[in-house]
Design a protein around this motif. Structure first.
Motif, PDB file in Angstrom:
ATOM      1  N   ARG A   1       0.824  -1.211   0.000  1.00  0.00           N
ATOM      2  CA  ARG A   1       0.000   0.000   0.000  1.00  0.00           C
ATOM      3  C   ARG A   1       0.860   1.264   0.000  1.00  0.00           C
ATOM      4  N   VAL A   2       1.994   1.202   0.690  1.00  0.00           N
ATOM      5  CA  VAL A   2       2.904   2.356   0.698  1.00  0.00           C
ATOM      6  C   VAL A   2       3.425   2.627  -0.706  1.00  0.00           C
ATOM      7  N   LEU A   3       3.820   1.571  -1.426  1.00  0.00           N
ATOM      8  CA  LEU A   3       4.304   1.754  -2.792  1.00  0.00           C
ATOM      9  C   LEU A   3       3.207   2.332  -3.684  1.00  0.00           C
ATOM     10  N   LEU A   4       1.986   1.807  -3.544  1.00  0.00           N
ATOM     11  CA  LEU A   4       0.867   2.300  -4.355  1.00  0.00           C
ATOM     12  C   LEU A   4       0.566   3.755  -4.022  1.00  0.00           C
TER      13      LEU A   4
ATOM     14  N   ASN B   1      12.858  -0.873  -2.242  1.00  0.00           N
ATOM     15  CA  ASN B   1      13.313  -0.102  -1.079  1.00  0.00           C
ATOM     16  C   ASN B   1      12.088   0.490  -0.386  1.00  0.00           C
ATOM     17  N   THR B   2      11.378  -0.348   0.367  1.00  0.00           N
ATOM     18  CA  THR B   2      10.102   0.072   0.938  1.00  0.00           C
ATOM     19  C   THR B   2      10.251   1.278   1.853  1.00  0.00           C
ATOM     20  N   ALA B   3      11.231   1.259   2.737  1.00  0.00           N
ATOM     21  CA  ALA B   3      11.412   2.386   3.653  1.00  0.00           C
ATOM     22  C   ALA B   3      11.751   3.656   2.888  1.00  0.00           C
ATOM     23  N   GLY B   4      12.621   3.530   1.893  1.00  0.00           N
ATOM     24  CA  GLY B   4      12.979   4.699   1.089  1.00  0.00           C
ATOM     25  C   GLY B   4      11.793   5.242   0.318  1.00  0.00           C
ATOM     26  N   ILE B   5      10.995   4.343  -0.248  1.00  0.00           N
ATOM     27  CA  ILE B   5       9.824   4.769  -1.020  1.00  0.00           C
ATOM     28  C   ILE B   5       8.774   5.386  -0.103  1.00  0.00           C
ATOM     29  N   ALA B   6       8.682   4.894   1.124  1.00  0.00           N
ATOM     30  CA  ALA B   6       7.789   5.528   2.109  1.00  0.00           C
ATOM     31  C   ALA B   6       8.233   6.965   2.358  1.00  0.00           C
ATOM     32  N   GLY B   7       9.546   7.158   2.509  1.00  0.00           N
ATOM     33  CA  GLY B   7      10.079   8.509   2.689  1.00  0.00           C
ATOM     34  C   GLY B   7       9.863   9.366   1.459  1.00  0.00           C
TER      35      GLY B   7
END
Length: 383
Positions: free
Chosen positions: A48-51, A253-259
């Motif tokens: 969901r974060v990526l989307l 890079n989930t954390a990076g993409i969240a940022g």
């Protein structure tokens, strides 16, 4: 720690907004699972974060389908994906003399390995190109036009909409390097006729390093340059055709993409127009102050011209690397010196031998910091 005066936003924006830091912390702490690789709650939350980030980027750049946005490590990776995935053997590509090595080196690679022909449009000392030269450069086998939206040395902004109109007339795709404009200058891929847009996450979008992306028009048939697991069609030996999976092999890079998503939301809230206007005013203040110092030569667009937040200059009697060292060591000022990975632009500006000092502002730069910078340069020039 002594105070730092940061004037290297053209390389990476800093400091990062608290929203970015909090989003990354939450991702690592609460749901650091693989997006798209499972049906459990943490994998779904990561997906969901990526989307959500794709949707925010699509809104920022006027992109109709968020799935046409591919996450990459940076703009360099995005440009390599576009150039290496699109340029065919024996084809012709048009580019410019203000390009970063992230464009030039992949182009020279396909020139060497695929017998592609490359035309670099001449730029004047201020970084401007002629649209007539562009029109005259097309050949029957021209397959792609690649250009920076803004020079990372001079801050010159190319007329992307006019370039896009010429490309549309010729039915040739346009790839734009938005490393210096994503988040700081209005970009609409539809109205500007942009078929591929490469952007970093760590500059004007205010996200962390190690993030970026590539927009690929649905009409573009791009070959992937990375192959591997996508979490979809795992039984097939071929890379899936569905986007964005086709171009996103491996764990993201989930954390990076969240940022990154949090940074884009800050940009959307502030508006790109407001950000650009503020940075332009700061840049004008810096240019005007430096222009009053004897022995300082400024390169690029003149005061009053539209440009990004970059000011390149040199001291008459001081090497650019030495000047940057003194600014850092004695005044706590961070700048970039040398050739900035863009020798073609330095050739156009006449600074290929000397290099230059590059100061670049960001949305969080203040007038007080600008004045401090000007005073520091004045002290060095008088010493």
């Amino acid at each position: 720690m002594a105070r730092v005066y940061y004037f290297d936003h053209a390389a990476s924006s800093w400091p990062k907004p608290e929203q970015v830091i909090n989003a990354m912390t939450e991702a690592v702490r609460d749901f650091a699972a693989n997006p798209g690789r499972g049906s459990h709650r943490l994998a779904i939350q990561a997906s969901r974060v990526l989307l959500d980030t794709r949707n925010s980027i699509a809104k920022l750049f006027g992109i109709h389908n968020p799935n046409d946005i591919v996450f990459t490590q940076n703009a360099t990776m995005a440009l390599n994906m576009a150039i290496l995935g699109y340029v065919r053997p024996g084809s012709h590509v048009i580019s410019t003399m203000i390009e970063h090595n992230s464009v030039r080196r992949p182009l020279e690679y396909v020139k060497k390995t695929r017998a592609a022909e490359i035309t670099y449009l001449q730029a004047d000392a201020n970084g401007n190109i002629s649209l007539k030269d562009l029109e005259d450069a097309f050949r029957p086998h021209t397959s792609l036009v690649v250009c920076s939206h803004s020079s990372n040395l001079l801050g010159t902004i190319l007329p992307i909409a006019d370039i896009g109109a010429i490309c549309r007339k010729r039915k040739v795709p346009l790839l734009v390097d938005a490393a210096q404009t994503a988040g700081t200058y209005p970009i609409d891929v539809q109205s500007a006729g942009i078929h591929m847009l490469a952007f970093p996450g760590h500059k004007g979008l205010l996200g962390p390093q190690g993030t970026g992306g590539l927009y690929i028009d649905p009409a573009i048939d791009l070959e992937p340059i990375l192959f591997g697991g996508t979490g979809s069609l795992s039984e097939s030996v071929e890379q899936p055709n569905v986007r964005p999976d086709r171009f996103e092999a491996g764990t993201q890079n989930t954390a990076g993409i969240a940022g990154l998503g949090a940074g884009v939301k800050v940009v959307l809230h502030e508006t790109v127009e407001k950000i650009h206007h503020k940075e332009w005013l700061l840049t004008q203040r810096l240019m005007e102050g430096l222009s009053r110092i004897d022995g300082i030569k400024i390169y690029g667009p003149k005061p009053g011209d539209d440009k990004t937040g970059i000011v390149a200059f040199n001291f008459a009697e001081l090497d650019s690397a030495q000047a940057a060292f003194i600014l850092d060591r004695e005044f706590g000022i961070c700048v970039r010196s040398g050739h900035h990975c863009t020798p073609l632009a330095h050739q156009s500006a006449g600074t290929l031998e000397s290099g230059a000092v590059r100061a670049s502002v960001g949305f969080f730069t203040t007038n007080e910091e600008i004045d401090y910078f000007i005073d520091a340069v004045k002290q060095i020039a008088l010493s």
